[in-house]
Design a protein around this motif. Structure first.
Motif, short mmCIF file in Angstrom:
data_model
loop_
_atom_site.label_atom_id
_atom_site.label_comp_id
_atom_site.label_asym_id
_atom_site.label_seq_id
_atom_site.Cartn_x
_atom_site.Cartn_y
_atom_site.Cartn_z
N PHE A 98 0.89 -1.43 -0.07
CA PHE A 98 0.00 0.26 -0.10
C PHE A 98 0.80 0.98 0.05
O PHE A 98 1.94 1.70 0.39
CB PHE A 98 -0.74 -0.06 0.94
CG PHE A 98 -1.66 -1.43 1.11
CD1 PHE A 98 -3.09 -1.21 0.41
CD2 PHE A 98 -1.85 -2.66 2.51
CE1 PHE A 98 -3.55 -2.39 0.26
CE2 PHE A 98 -2.28 -2.70 2.00
CZ PHE A 98 -3.68 -3.55 0.85
N ASP A 99 0.37 2.04 -1.06
CA ASP A 99 0.80 3.57 -0.89
C ASP A 99 0.23 4.52 0.49
O ASP A 99 1.26 4.89 0.94
CB ASP A 99 0.40 4.48 -2.08
CG ASP A 99 1.14 3.78 -3.29
OD1 ASP A 99 2.08 3.24 -3.86
OD2 ASP A 99 0.17 3.54 -3.95
N LEU A 100 -0.15 3.64 0.84
CA LEU A 100 -1.71 4.82 2.11
C LEU A 100 -2.58 4.49 3.07
O LEU A 100 -3.41 3.07 2.08
CB LEU A 100 -2.25 6.17 1.31
CG LEU A 100 -3.18 6.77 2.36
CD1 LEU A 100 -2.29 7.84 3.45
CD2 LEU A 100 -4.13 7.29 1.56
N VAL A 101 -2.05 3.92 4.21
CA VAL A 101 -2.90 3.02 4.77
C VAL A 101 -3.76 4.23 6.30
O VAL A 101 -2.64 5.11 5.97
CB VAL A 101 -1.74 2.83 6.01
CG1 VAL A 101 -3.14 1.75 7.20
CG2 VAL A 101 -1.37 1.20 5.00
N VAL A 102 -4.98 4.71 6.47
CA VAL A 102 -5.05 5.29 7.12
C VAL A 102 -6.16 5.03 7.97
O VAL A 102 -6.22 3.43 8.10
CB VAL A 102 -6.65 5.92 5.31
CG1 VAL A 102 -5.13 7.13 4.66
CG2 VAL A 102 -7.70 4.93 5.27
N SER A 103 -6.81 5.20 9.40
CA SER A 103 -7.39 4.04 10.31
C SER A 103 -8.21 5.80 10.70
O SER A 103 -7.38 6.58 11.48
CB SER A 103 -6.80 4.20 10.99
OG SER A 103 -7.53 2.85 12.01
N ARG A 104 -9.10 5.65 11.50
CA ARG A 104 -10.17 6.71 11.89
C ARG A 104 -10.74 5.52 13.51
O ARG A 104 -12.18 4.63 13.83
CB ARG A 104 -10.96 7.34 11.75
CG ARG A 104 -11.95 8.16 12.60
CD ARG A 104 -13.39 8.98 11.36
NE ARG A 104 -13.88 9.46 12.57
CZ ARG A 104 -14.66 9.70 13.46
NH1 ARG A 104 -15.15 7.63 13.78
NH2 ARG A 104 -15.24 10.86 14.14
N HIS A 105 -9.82 6.35 14.37
CA HIS A 105 -9.98 5.57 16.21
C HIS A 105 -9.94 4.16 16.01
O HIS A 105 -10.46 3.11 16.36
CB HIS A 105 -11.52 5.95 15.95
CG HIS A 105 -11.78 7.25 16.52
ND1 HIS A 105 -13.05 7.38 16.58
CD2 HIS A 105 -11.09 8.15 15.87
CE1 HIS A 105 -12.80 9.23 16.67
NE2 HIS A 105 -11.56 9.51 15.79
N PRO A 106 -8.52 3.56 15.37
CA PRO A 106 -8.69 2.06 15.72
C PRO A 106 -7.73 2.04 16.30
O PRO A 106 -7.84 3.19 17.81
CB PRO A 106 -6.49 1.69 15.19
CG PRO A 106 -6.34 3.32 15.81
CD PRO A 106 -7.14 4.49 14.80
N VAL A 107 -8.14 0.13 17.12
CA VAL A 107 -8.40 0.26 18.74
C VAL A 107 -7.26 0.08 19.59
O VAL A 107 -6.80 0.61 20.41
CB VAL A 107 -9.00 -1.34 19.00
CG1 VAL A 107 -9.35 -2.19 20.58
CG2 VAL A 107 -10.24 -1.12 18.67
#
Length: 275
Positions: free
Chosen positions: A136-145
């Motif tokens: 992946f070029d980009l990994v995103v996450s909103r509020h990972p545990v």
């Protein structure tokens, strides 16, 4: 949560409010039910739109493959994909759009939203990422545990980025301590951004930007508290209405007297790069 407070509500009883809060579906990360019942200020950086800008890419640095870790109901990634297409006319979406989610009620919703946008949902519990190295070029996450930094670094291509909004330390601790009593500092500070910075750097990532904000939350009735605790399950991990009936009644009376229960959320923005 959205802003606003309903002014046309009658005065339902404590039991009616409990039943209402317990009946609302919890799948996905749509918080529209809270309109008029609870508010939470938003971080100044505007995470979803910032992800859309990242997906739009820059000349010579297009995002060809993106991964959203612990996507919830897929709402944030779906919004970002749609906005990226509008913000950069003619820019195609990343060729590979993938998300992971491990909570069963969210899996079907997220899979449908991403399928409509040419993406894929991998049903995967929190832990090792089921992907090859350097995808992946980009990994995103909103509020990972939890941010599994070594796994994030492993699946990123050299030069790739991790861009995420994390829940910070002592988030909603006023609500937590109302139900659970005083908490040890280890739990309250477990998500401290500087601790996470050290863990990210230990995994080989470079921190490009790290920002933190503390934000006001307000609950205007006990139904909103019940729904919030059912939806954001890590706040009071063993929450049920029956188990916490005395605390709910006490908080209901406090809200009736004071008009609102105030807490504070904590958020930080990570922008990290794999050398």
């Amino acid at each position: 949560m959205p802003y606003g407070r309903r002014s046309d509500r009658s005065s339902p009883s404590f039991d009616e409010l409990l039943a209402e809060g317990a009946a609302v579906p919890t799948a996905g990360w749509d918080f529209s039910w809270f309109v008029g019942r609870a508010t939470e200020a938003r971080p100044s950086w505007g995470y979803a739109r910032a992800v859309a800008e990242r997906l739009g890419g820059r000349p010579g640095r297009e995002v060809e493959a993106v991964l959203d870790v612990q996507t919830g109901g897929g709402e944030v990634l779906a919004f970002a994909l749609d906005e990226a297409g509008r913000a950069v006319p003619g820019r195609r979406r990343p060729a590979l759009v993938v998300a992971t989610e491990g909570w069963a009620p969210n899996v079907t919703k997220a899979a449908g939203l991403l399928r409509e946008r040419g993406g894929f949902l991998v049903a995967s519990a929190d832990g090792p990422l089921p992907f090859a190295d350097g995808v992946f070029d980009l990994v995103v996450s909103r509020h990972p545990v939890k941010a599994h930094w070594e796994e994030i670094a492993r699946v990123l291509r050299p030069g790739g980025s991790y861009f995420a909004q994390h829940v910070g330390p002592r988030s909603a601790h006023e609500l937590v301590e109302h139900f659970l009593g005083p908490q040890p500092a280890e739990r309250l500070d477990a998500r401290h951004p500087e601790r996470e910075r050290r863990d990210a750097e230990a995994a080989g990532l470079e921190i490009v930007d790290l920002r933190a904000e503390r934000l006001r939350m307000e609950f205007h009735d006990i139904a909103a508290v019940v729904h919030f605790l059912r939806k954001v399950v890590w706040t009071v991990p063993d929450f049920t209405v029956e188990a916490y009936l005395p605390q709910l009644r006490a908080l209901h009376e406090r809200i009736r007297t004071e008009g609102v229960f105030t807490a504070h959320s904590s958020r930080h923005l990570f922008d990290a790069r794999k050398p």
